[in-house]
Design a protein around this motif. Sequence first.
Motif, short mmCIF file in Angstrom:
data_model
loop_
_atom_site.label_atom_id
_atom_site.label_comp_id
_atom_site.label_asym_id
_atom_site.label_seq_id
_atom_site.Cartn_x
_atom_site.Cartn_y
_atom_site.Cartn_z
N MET A 1 0.83 -1.19 0.00
CA MET A 1 0.00 0.00 0.00
C MET A 1 0.87 1.25 0.00
O MET A 1 0.58 2.20 -0.71
N LYS A 2 1.93 1.23 0.80
CA LYS A 2 2.82 2.38 0.88
C LYS A 2 3.50 2.61 -0.47
O LYS A 2 3.68 3.76 -0.90
N ASN A 3 3.85 1.53 -1.16
CA ASN A 3 4.48 1.62 -2.46
C ASN A 3 3.52 2.24 -3.48
O ASN A 3 3.92 3.05 -4.32
N LEU A 4 2.26 1.88 -3.42
CA LEU A 4 1.24 2.41 -4.34
C LEU A 4 1.04 3.90 -4.13
O LEU A 4 0.99 4.67 -5.10
N VAL A 5 0.97 4.34 -2.90
CA VAL A 5 0.81 5.77 -2.59
C VAL A 5 2.04 6.54 -3.04
O VAL A 5 1.93 7.63 -3.60
N SER A 6 3.21 5.97 -2.83
CA SER A 6 4.46 6.61 -3.25
C SER A 6 4.49 6.80 -4.76
O SER A 6 4.87 7.87 -5.25
N LYS A 7 4.09 5.78 -5.51
CA LYS A 7 4.05 5.89 -6.97
C LYS A 7 3.05 6.96 -7.42
O LYS A 7 3.28 7.70 -8.36
N PHE A 8 1.92 7.03 -6.72
CA PHE A 8 0.88 8.00 -7.08
C PHE A 8 1.40 9.43 -6.96
O PHE A 8 1.18 10.26 -7.82
N PHE A 9 2.10 9.74 -5.88
CA PHE A 9 2.58 11.09 -5.66
C PHE A 9 3.79 11.45 -6.53
O PHE A 9 4.04 12.61 -6.80
N LYS A 10 4.53 10.45 -6.99
CA LYS A 10 5.67 10.70 -7.86
C LYS A 10 5.29 10.81 -9.33
O LYS A 10 6.06 11.29 -10.14
N ASP A 11 4.09 10.36 -9.70
CA ASP A 11 3.64 10.38 -11.09
C ASP A 11 3.30 11.80 -11.50
O ASP A 11 2.44 12.43 -10.92
N GLU A 12 4.00 12.32 -12.51
CA GLU A 12 3.78 13.69 -12.98
C GLU A 12 3.29 13.72 -14.42
O GLU A 12 3.45 14.72 -15.12
#
Length: 56
Positions: A1-12
Motif C-alpha cells: 500500500m505504501k508503495n502504491l501511494v508513493s508511486k501515485f505522488f511521484k507520477d507527474e
Amino acid sequence: MKNLVSKFFKDESGATAIEYGLIAALIAVAIITVVGIVGTNLETTFQDVADGLAGE
C-alpha cells in the motif's frame, strides 16, 4: 500500500497538461480584459466623432 501511494505522488504525467491549461486560461483572461478596455475606449472615440458630425 505504501508503495502504491508513493508511486501515485511521484507520477507527474498529467502535470504538464494542467500547466498548459492554466497558461491558456491566464492568456484568455488577459485577452478578455484588454478587449474590454479597448472596446470601451473605441466606443467613446466613435461617440465623440458622432457628436462632432452632428454639430454638438
